[in-house]
Design a protein around this motif. Structure first.
Motif, PDB file in Angstrom:
ATOM      1  N   THR A   7       0.335 -73.826  85.879  1.00 19.95           N
ATOM      2  CA  THR A   7       1.518 -73.049  86.185  1.00 19.95           C
ATOM      3  C   THR A   7       1.123 -71.642  86.606  1.00 19.95           C
ATOM      4  O   THR A   7       0.024 -71.190  86.311  1.00 19.95           O
ATOM      5  CB  THR A   7       2.476 -73.043  84.963  1.00 19.95           C
ATOM      6  N   GLY A   8       2.016 -70.986  87.300  1.00 25.67           N
ATOM      7  CA  GLY A   8       1.750 -69.623  87.730  1.00 25.67           C
ATOM      8  C   GLY A   8       2.732 -69.187  88.794  1.00 25.67           C
ATOM      9  O   GLY A   8       3.522 -69.988  89.296  1.00 25.67           O
ATOM     10  N   PRO A   9       2.673 -67.910  89.156  1.00 30.89           N
ATOM     11  CA  PRO A   9       3.577 -67.396  90.190  1.00 30.89           C
ATOM     12  C   PRO A   9       3.151 -67.839  91.587  1.00 30.89           C
ATOM     13  O   PRO A   9       2.066 -68.391  91.781  1.00 30.89           O
ATOM     14  CB  PRO A   9       3.455 -65.874  90.032  1.00 30.89           C
ATOM     15  N   SER A  10       4.000 -67.575  92.558  1.00 32.61           N
ATOM     16  CA  SER A  10       3.687 -67.959  93.933  1.00 32.61           C
ATOM     17  C   SER A  10       2.469 -67.208  94.455  1.00 32.61           C
ATOM     18  O   SER A  10       2.226 -66.067  94.094  1.00 32.61           O
ATOM     19  CB  SER A  10       4.886 -67.734  94.858  1.00 32.61           C
ATOM     20  N   ARG A  11       1.702 -67.931  95.250  1.00 32.93           N
ATOM     21  CA  ARG A  11       0.495 -67.417  95.898  1.00 32.93           C
ATOM     22  C   ARG A  11      -0.581 -66.971  94.912  1.00 32.93           C
ATOM     23  O   ARG A  11      -1.454 -66.193  95.237  1.00 32.93           O
ATOM     24  CB  ARG A  11       0.835 -66.267  96.854  1.00 32.93           C
ATOM     25  N   GLU A 124       5.694 -74.022  89.243  1.00 25.08           N
ATOM     26  CA  GLU A 124       5.916 -72.625  89.529  1.00 25.08           C
ATOM     27  C   GLU A 124       6.469 -71.917  88.286  1.00 25.08           C
ATOM     28  O   GLU A 124       7.168 -72.515  87.493  1.00 25.08           O
ATOM     29  CB  GLU A 124       6.918 -72.453  90.673  1.00 25.08           C
ATOM     30  N   GLU A 125       6.155 -70.637  88.142  1.00 20.80           N
ATOM     31  CA  GLU A 125       6.751 -69.799  87.099  1.00 20.80           C
ATOM     32  C   GLU A 125       7.862 -68.986  87.736  1.00 20.80           C
ATOM     33  O   GLU A 125       7.641 -68.293  88.723  1.00 20.80           O
ATOM     34  CB  GLU A 125       5.711 -68.856  86.486  1.00 20.80           C
ATOM     35  N   THR A 126       9.054 -69.072  87.191  1.00 17.72           N
ATOM     36  CA  THR A 126      10.179 -68.334  87.767  1.00 17.72           C
ATOM     37  C   THR A 126      10.909 -67.463  86.758  1.00 17.72           C
ATOM     38  O   THR A 126      11.699 -66.627  87.144  1.00 17.72           O
ATOM     39  CB  THR A 126      11.214 -69.288  88.383  1.00 17.72           C
ATOM     40  N   GLY A 145      11.801 -73.961  83.405  1.00 13.91           N
ATOM     41  CA  GLY A 145      11.149 -73.458  82.192  1.00 13.91           C
ATOM     42  C   GLY A 145      11.086 -74.516  81.102  1.00 13.91           C
ATOM     43  O   GLY A 145      10.049 -74.716  80.463  1.00 13.91           O
ATOM     44  N   SER A 146      12.193 -75.201  80.892  1.00 14.65           N
ATOM     45  CA  SER A 146      12.248 -76.251  79.876  1.00 14.65           C
ATOM     46  C   SER A 146      11.322 -77.415  80.235  1.00 14.65           C
ATOM     47  O   SER A 146      10.600 -77.946  79.375  1.00 14.65           O
ATOM     48  CB  SER A 146      13.682 -76.748  79.730  1.00 14.65           C
ATOM     49  N   LEU A 147      11.328 -77.815  81.505  1.00 15.22           N
ATOM     50  CA  LEU A 147      10.476 -78.922  81.944  1.00 15.22           C
ATOM     51  C   LEU A 147       8.999 -78.592  81.744  1.00 15.22           C
ATOM     52  O   LEU A 147       8.249 -79.415  81.206  1.00 15.22           O
ATOM     53  CB  LEU A 147      10.755 -79.245  83.416  1.00 15.22           C
ATOM     54  N   THR A 148       8.574 -77.406  82.154  1.00 14.79           N
ATOM     55  CA  THR A 148       7.156 -77.070  82.003  1.00 14.79           C
ATOM     56  C   THR A 148       6.783 -76.958  80.521  1.00 14.79           C
ATOM     57  O   THR A 148       5.676 -77.335  80.145  1.00 14.79           O
ATOM     58  CB  THR A 148       6.774 -75.781  82.757  1.00 14.79           C
ATOM     59  N   ARG A 149       7.689 -76.472  79.695  1.00 13.10           N
ATOM     60  CA  ARG A 149       7.395 -76.420  78.261  1.00 13.10           C
ATOM     61  C   ARG A 149       7.230 -77.828  77.691  1.00 13.10           C
ATOM     62  O   ARG A 149       6.312 -78.094  76.910  1.00 13.10           O
ATOM     63  CB  ARG A 149       8.502 -75.682  77.507  1.00 13.10           C
TER      64      ARG A 149
END
Length: 184
Positions: A7-11, A124-126, A145-149
Motif C-alpha cells: 500500500t502507499g500513495p500515488s506515484r 492505494e492509500e487515500t 481503508g476497511s478493505l486494506t485493513r
C-alpha cells in the motif's frame, strides 16, 4: 500460500515494488490489471502503457475490472498473482449498495484465504488527508481503508511504499486484531 499487501500513495513506487517481488517468484506470474481502458483519456492510457512496458514479456496479463474474486479463484499452486490495484477495482464497483459490497468483500477474503497461489495485492492509500466533502468520496475512502485493513489482517507481509522506500510493516509494526468487517 503467502499473501502480500503493498500500500502507499500515488506515484510512490508501490506497483514497482510489487513487480520486484513477483520477479523473484520461481513459477509463472499472472498480472491482474483492474483498470478499465478509456480511449478518450490519453493520460490514463499512458499510465496503463507505462505499467505494461515495465512488465516482463513472459508474464500473463489478465484484465478484470469487476469480478476479481472469481478470477482469483482460478489461481493454481505454483503461480504468483499480482493484482494492481484494489482502489481501481473498488472504483469500478463503488456503486454497489452496502449489503452487496459486504458480500463482495466476504467472497474476496474467502478466495484470498483459500488460494493455493502466491498473491501480491497493491492498494492505494487515500485516507491520510481531509474527509471528502461528498458522500461518494467518503464511501470510497472508507471502503478502501476497511478493505486494506481486512486484507492486511490475513496477509503474511504488508509493505508501505512511500518516498521511494518500501517499509515492511510486518517487521516494524504490531498487527491489530482482525476487524469484524461490518464497519470501521
Amino acid at each position: 500460500m503467502p499473501i502480500t499487501l503493498i500500500t502507499g500513495p500515488s506515484r510512490s513506487g508501490k506497483s514497482e515494488w510489487a513487480e520486484h517481488l513477483a520477479r523473484s517468484h520461481a513459477g509463472s506470474v499472472i498480472y491482474v490489471a483492474t483498470a478499465q481502458r478509456r480511449a478518450d483519456d490519453a493520460e490514463w492510457q499512458a499510465r496503463i502503457d507505462q505499467h505494461q512496458q515495465r512488465r516482463p514479456a513472459d508474464w500473463t496479463c489478465l484484465e478484470e475490472p469487476v469480478d476479481l474474486a472469481a478470477l482469483l479463484a482460478t489461481a493454481a499452486a505454483g503461480e504468483c498473482w499480482l493484482v494492481d490495484a484494489l482502489g481501481t477495482w473498488l472504483a469500478n464497483v463503488l456503486e454497489q449498495d452496502e449489503d452487496t459490497w459486504q458480500s463482495t468483500v466476504a467472497t474476496l477474503l474467502a478466495v484470498l484465504r483459500s488460494s493455493p497461489a502466491e498473491l501480491i495485492l497493491v492498494a492505494e492509500e487515500t485516507g491520510w488527508g481531509v474527509v471528502p466533502a461528498y458522500p461518494l468520496g467518503r464511501i470510497f475512502r472508507d471502503r478502501l481503508g476497511s478493505l486494506t485493513r481486512r486484507i492486511g489482517a490475513i496477509a503474511q507481509s504488508v509493505y508501505l511504499v512511500t518516498g521511494g522506500y518500501a517499509l515492511d510493516l510486518t517487521q516494524l509494526g504490531v498487527r491489530l486484531p482482525e476487524p469484524d468487517g461490518a464497519t470501521e
